[in-house]
Every structure is written in structure tokens, then in C-alpha cells.
Design a protein around this motif. Structure first.
Motif, PDB file in Angstrom:
ATOM      1  N   ALA A  93      -2.475  34.478 -11.210  1.00  0.00           N
ATOM      2  CA  ALA A  93      -3.027  33.155 -11.546  1.00  0.00           C
ATOM      3  C   ALA A  93      -1.899  32.135 -11.698  1.00  0.00           C
ATOM      4  CB  ALA A  93      -3.845  33.240 -12.836  1.00  0.00           C
ATOM      5  N   VAL A  94      -0.808  32.558 -12.350  1.00  0.00           N
ATOM      6  CA  VAL A  94       0.314  31.648 -12.584  1.00  0.00           C
ATOM      7  C   VAL A  94       1.014  31.323 -11.264  1.00  0.00           C
ATOM      8  CG1 VAL A  94       2.645  31.624 -13.574  1.00  0.00           C
ATOM      9  CG2 VAL A  94       0.683  32.185 -15.008  1.00  0.00           C
ATOM     10  N   ARG A  95       1.180  32.340 -10.399  1.00  0.00           N
ATOM     11  CA  ARG A  95       1.835  32.117  -9.090  1.00  0.00           C
ATOM     12  C   ARG A  95       0.995  31.218  -8.195  1.00  0.00           C
ATOM     13  NH1 ARG A  95       4.409  37.799  -7.830  1.00  0.00           N
ATOM     14  NH2 ARG A  95       6.401  37.426  -8.857  1.00  0.00           N
ATOM     15  N   ALA A  96      -0.322  31.397  -8.271  1.00  0.00           N
ATOM     16  CA  ALA A  96      -1.211  30.642  -7.380  1.00  0.00           C
ATOM     17  C   ALA A  96      -1.054  29.145  -7.608  1.00  0.00           C
ATOM     18  CB  ALA A  96      -2.664  31.058  -7.610  1.00  0.00           C
ATOM     19  N   ILE A  97      -0.779  28.755  -8.847  1.00  0.00           N
ATOM     20  CA  ILE A  97      -0.669  27.324  -9.153  1.00  0.00           C
ATOM     21  C   ILE A  97       0.497  26.705  -8.390  1.00  0.00           C
ATOM     22  CG2 ILE A  97      -0.352  25.599 -10.964  1.00  0.00           C
ATOM     23  CD1 ILE A  97      -1.389  27.779 -12.930  1.00  0.00           C
ATOM     24  N   SER A  98       1.664  27.364  -8.414  1.00  0.00           N
ATOM     25  CA  SER A  98       2.815  26.757  -7.729  1.00  0.00           C
ATOM     26  C   SER A  98       2.723  26.930  -6.215  1.00  0.00           C
ATOM     27  CB  SER A  98       4.136  27.313  -8.266  1.00  0.00           C
ATOM     28  OG  SER A  98       4.080  28.711  -8.355  1.00  0.00           O
ATOM     29  N   ASP A  99       1.985  27.951  -5.748  1.00  0.00           N
ATOM     30  CA  ASP A  99       1.825  28.147  -4.304  1.00  0.00           C
ATOM     31  C   ASP A  99       0.781  27.203  -3.708  1.00  0.00           C
ATOM     32  OD1 ASP A  99       3.649  30.123  -4.362  1.00  0.00           O
ATOM     33  OD2 ASP A  99       2.205  31.792  -4.344  1.00  0.00           O
ATOM     34  N   MET A 100      -0.020  26.602  -4.599  1.00  0.00           N
ATOM     35  CA  MET A 100      -1.229  25.908  -4.187  1.00  0.00           C
ATOM     36  C   MET A 100      -0.961  24.705  -3.292  1.00  0.00           C
ATOM     37  SD  MET A 100      -3.867  24.695  -7.100  1.00  0.00           S
ATOM     38  CE  MET A 100      -4.156  26.169  -7.959  1.00  0.00           C
ATOM     39  N   ILE A 101       0.064  23.946  -3.650  1.00  0.00           N
ATOM     40  CA  ILE A 101       0.180  22.620  -3.048  1.00  0.00           C
ATOM     41  C   ILE A 101       1.605  22.244  -2.719  1.00  0.00           C
ATOM     42  CG2 ILE A 101      -1.837  21.406  -3.901  1.00  0.00           C
ATOM     43  CD1 ILE A 101      -0.033  20.606  -6.343  1.00  0.00           C
ATOM     44  N   ASP A 102       1.671  21.241  -1.834  1.00  0.00           N
ATOM     45  CA  ASP A 102       2.908  20.525  -1.596  1.00  0.00           C
ATOM     46  C   ASP A 102       2.766  19.234  -2.396  1.00  0.00           C
ATOM     47  OD1 ASP A 102       4.999  19.127  -0.564  1.00  0.00           O
ATOM     48  OD2 ASP A 102       3.975  18.627   1.311  1.00  0.00           O
ATOM     49  N   VAL A 103       3.572  19.090  -3.452  1.00  0.00           N
ATOM     50  CA  VAL A 103       3.326  17.970  -4.361  1.00  0.00           C
ATOM     51  C   VAL A 103       4.530  17.055  -4.469  1.00  0.00           C
ATOM     52  CG1 VAL A 103       3.824  19.438  -6.348  1.00  0.00           C
ATOM     53  CG2 VAL A 103       2.564  17.352  -6.715  1.00  0.00           C
ATOM     54  N   ALA A 104       4.274  15.763  -4.465  1.00  0.00           N
ATOM     55  CA  ALA A 104       5.331  14.768  -4.664  1.00  0.00           C
ATOM     56  C   ALA A 104       4.935  13.900  -5.857  1.00  0.00           C
ATOM     57  CB  ALA A 104       5.459  13.910  -3.413  1.00  0.00           C
ATOM     58  N   TYR A 105       5.936  13.427  -6.570  1.00  0.00           N
ATOM     59  CA  TYR A 105       5.671  12.628  -7.770  1.00  0.00           C
ATOM     60  C   TYR A 105       6.250  11.234  -7.620  1.00  0.00           C
ATOM     61  CZ  TYR A 105       4.650  17.162  -9.764  1.00  0.00           C
ATOM     62  OH  TYR A 105       4.111  18.390 -10.001  1.00  0.00           O
ATOM     63  N   VAL A 106       5.548  10.270  -8.169  1.00  0.00           N
ATOM     64  CA  VAL A 106       6.097   8.924  -8.256  1.00  0.00           C
ATOM     65  C   VAL A 106       5.730   8.406  -9.634  1.00  0.00           C
ATOM     66  CG1 VAL A 106       4.073   7.852  -7.151  1.00  0.00           C
ATOM     67  CG2 VAL A 106       6.264   6.668  -7.106  1.00  0.00           C
ATOM     68  N   ARG A 107       6.586   7.576 -10.176  1.00  0.00           N
ATOM     69  CA  ARG A 107       6.412   7.147 -11.560  1.00  0.00           C
ATOM     70  C   ARG A 107       5.806   5.741 -11.614  1.00  0.00           C
ATOM     71  NH1 ARG A 107       8.253  10.140 -16.393  1.00  0.00           N
ATOM     72  NH2 ARG A 107       8.435   8.566 -17.984  1.00  0.00           N
ATOM     73  N   GLN A 108       4.834   5.556 -12.505  1.00  0.00           N
ATOM     74  CA  GLN A 108       4.371   4.205 -12.844  1.00  0.00           C
ATOM     75  C   GLN A 108       4.956   3.909 -14.220  1.00  0.00           C
ATOM     76  OE1 GLN A 108       0.262   3.669 -13.961  1.00  0.00           O
ATOM     77  NE2 GLN A 108       0.188   1.568 -13.220  1.00  0.00           N
ATOM     78  N   LYS A 109       5.926   3.019 -14.269  1.00  0.00           N
ATOM     79  CA  LYS A 109       6.681   2.858 -15.528  1.00  0.00           C
ATOM     80  C   LYS A 109       5.824   2.270 -16.632  1.00  0.00           C
ATOM     81  CE  LYS A 109      11.160   2.315 -13.349  1.00  0.00           C
ATOM     82  NZ  LYS A 109      11.567   1.229 -12.482  1.00  0.00           N
ATOM     83  N   GLU A 110       4.927   1.350 -16.251  1.00  0.00           N
ATOM     84  CA  GLU A 110       4.055   0.735 -17.241  1.00  0.00           C
ATOM     85  C   GLU A 110       2.628   0.882 -16.765  1.00  0.00           C
ATOM     86  OE1 GLU A 110       4.531  -3.396 -19.314  1.00  0.00           O
ATOM     87  OE2 GLU A 110       5.972  -3.253 -17.662  1.00  0.00           O
ATOM     88  N   ALA A 111       1.691   1.141 -17.685  1.00  0.00           N
ATOM     89  CA  ALA A 111       0.291   1.312 -17.290  1.00  0.00           C
ATOM     90  C   ALA A 111      -0.330  -0.056 -17.020  1.00  0.00           C
ATOM     91  CB  ALA A 111      -0.470   2.056 -18.392  1.00  0.00           C
TER      92      ALA A 111
END
Ligand code: UTP
Length: 299
Positions: A93-111
Motif C-alpha cells: 500500500a505504501v509503495r503503491a502511493i509513490s509508484d502511482m503518479i508522475d507528480v510536479a509541484y508548484v507553489r502559490q505563495k499567497e492564497a
């Protein structure tokens, strides 16, 4: 020959809101990490995207960024520990989470609003159509809600929004559309052509009882529309306002999706989702139901 409609390969998950309705739990942790039974809300959304055929994920983060990033990353220590203790199912279950996706992050500094959050993903999305998933809207559906929207997108090549009928006394919590039914093979009465959109109208100003729920298929021209949209309600750049501008240039459609939606960013909605998801779980449902019955709530 028909016009080529570009495939939707990417989904943007705005997760940078302040989550004020769920304070103090959301003081140091984004509400997208609140667990429904044993999975954070955002994981339900990501599993829905994958089940709909979308594998590239962009998460727009704010505070609490590390909790989300760590969740979708490999945890060597944890995997090592589970392996040494022979906990095979948990390890999978734990491995499946990191294998699941190709993920990129971007930051929104202020909401600065949902529109602003989506605009932060512009460079990562590029000139492609994309999905937007607000993961605090959890949708339990026989066909994933995003898949229902994609089926309509694949006909028109135009933006498609998820719609739900909402009682008049709750309508002012939503973006609301004016829309007319659009004949659509196999989905009669469920597909609409949108004529107008209003963010959080008073009940007397609401153009219909059809509210916009947190699933969208958008086209890349929405970015220019957001850029030219001034701050609206609560001084935030609203996605609904940008879509209203975009409507002057191209048709936008809506789908009254089949399924049950929970507003898990709200305490009552979160509790309802927790109970219903727990009751459905093969490993927990029976014991949980027995305990609920022991409370003798019905008489
Ligand atoms: P909400 O309207 O639920 O706002 O945002 P919120 O700030 O998260 O929560 P409350 O109302 O204060 O309790 C809808 C979605 O848009 C994201 C949120 O993370 C949520 O997924 N969002 C909103 C952003 O990413 N940035 C923003 O500036 C605003």
C-alpha cells in the motif's frame, strides 16, 4: 474528417487554500491531507484521475507543502521497517502511493484565490487541455466523475464543468450556472451548454439550482482569461469569473454527474464522508455498522 481533439494528460490539484472551515486541524497541515478512514483526501482525487486515464499530476501547494510531497514520495525508512517486520500488505500500500503518479509541484505563495492557484500551473501545463480537481470535493461514483467529464470533452473539445443540483438555501455557497440542456448520446438530460456563471450568488440572484463542483476540464486559453480577470469576491481571483470571461470567446459545457459528492472541506460533510466510506470498507464496515447500531440513534 472531424477536428482532432487534444487528449487530456494532466490534472492540476489546487491545494494551497487556507482551509479556515477546518481550523485548528488545518493550522499546520493542508486540509487535502485530512484522512478519510485511512487515506488523505488528495489521494482519493489522484486515484480518480488515474482511473480516468490521467497520469501527470500537478499539485499547487501552499503551507504544509512537505506533508503532501512526502506522502507521494518514497519513504525508505518506512519501507525498510515494514519489510523487516514482514508486513507485506502495508508495504504494498505504501509503495503503491509513490509508484502511482508522475507528480510536479508548484507553489502559490499567497492564497489569492482558486483562479490564481490554477494560473500558477500555467508553465507546467503548457498549451494542452487539462483537468482541475478540488480534492476536498470527494465524489463516490460508479464511473469516476472526471471520466464522465472527459467523455463530454472528447465530443466538443471545449471546457466542461461538473454540475450538481443544490437546494436554494445552499446555493450561495457555490458558483452557479445559467444553462440549457444539450442533447448528448447516452447522457440525455445530463449535459448542458452554459450561458452564464455567477460566483456565490444570493438565492434570489442565482440563475439556476445547478452549482459548479470541484472537477473541471479546461483548455489552455483559460490562462489568458485568468490573467485578465481582476480580483472578485473576497478580493480573490475567482476561476468562475475567468470562465465567465472565457464564455465570450468559446462555448463551455457542463455535466450533471452521476454519483454522490461530499464536501469534505466542511466538518459536517467530512463526517458524512467518513461514515459512508467506512461502512463500505470490507475490512471495517461490519464492525463499524455494529457499533453504530449499538448507539441506538434511530429511536
Ligand atoms: P475553498 O473555497 O474550499 O477555500 O478552496 P479554502 O481556503 O481551501 O477553505 P476554507 O473555505 O477557508 O475552509 C477550494 C479549493 O481551491 C484551493 C483550495 O486548496 C481548495 O482545494 N485554493 C483556494 C487554492 O489552492 N488557493 C487559493 O488561493 C484558494
Amino acid at each position: 474528417m472531424g477536428v482532432m481533439i487534444a487528449p487530456v494528460r494532466k490534472a492540476v490539484f489546487p491545494a494551497a487554500g487556507l482551509g479556515t472551515r477546518f481550523l485548528p486541524a488545518t493550522k499546520a497541515m493542508p486540509k487535502e491531507m485530512l484522512p478519510l478512514v485511512d487515506k488523505p483526501l488528495i489521494q482519493y482525487g489522484i486515484e480518480e484521475a488515474i482511473a480516468s486515464g490521467i497520469h501527470h499530476i500537478v499539485i499547487v501547494t501552499g503551507r504544509g507543502k512537505t506533508a503532501i510531497e512526502d506522502h507521494f514520495d518514497v519513504s525508505f525508512e518506512l519501507e525498510h521497517l515494514l519489510e523487516s517486520r514482514n508486513k507485506r500488505e502495508l508495504l504494498a500500500a505504501v509503495r503503491a502511493i509513490s509508484d502511482m503518479i508522475d507528480v510536479a509541484y508548484v507553489r502559490q505563495k499567497e492564497a489569492l484565490g482558486l483562479g490564481h492557484a490554477v494560473l500558477r500551473a500555467k508553465d507546467l501545463v503548457g498549451q494542452e487541455p487539462f483537468a482541475v480537481v478540488l480534492s476536498d470535493d470527494v465524489i463516490d461514483a460508479p464511473v469516476p466523475c472526471l471520466r464522465q467529464l472527459l467523455d463530454v470533452y472528447e465530443t466538443y473539445g471545449a471546457p466542461v464543468l461538473a454540475l450538481m443540483e443544490v437546494p436554494a438555501e445552499q446555493i450561495s455557497a457555490y458558483g452557479v450556472v445559467a444553462a440549457e440542456p444539450q442533447p448528448h448520446a447516452g447522457m440525455d438530460g445530463l449535459v448542458f451548454r452554459i450561458h452564464d456563471l455567477v460566483e456565490k450568488p444570493s438565492p434570489q440572484d442565482a440563475p439556476s439550482n445547478l452549482a459548479i463542483i470541484g472537477r473541471y476540464i479546461l483548455t489552455p486559453d483559460v490562462f489568458a482569461a485568468i490573467e485578465s480577470t481582476p480580483p472578485g469576491r473576497n478580493n480573490e481571483i475567482q476561476l468562475t469569473d475567468a470562465l465567465r470571461n472565457l464564455l465570450r470567446e468559446r462555448p463551455i459545457y457542463g455535466v450533471r454527474f452521476t454519483g454522490k459528492r461530499f464536501d469534505a472541506g466542511d466538518k459536517l460533510g467530512f463526517l458524512q464522508a467518513t461514515v459512508e466510506f467506512a461502512l463500505k470498507r470490507p475490512d471495517l464496515g461490519g464492525a463499524f455498522r455494529a457499533w453504530l447500531e449499538s448507539l441506538r440513534l434511530c429511536w
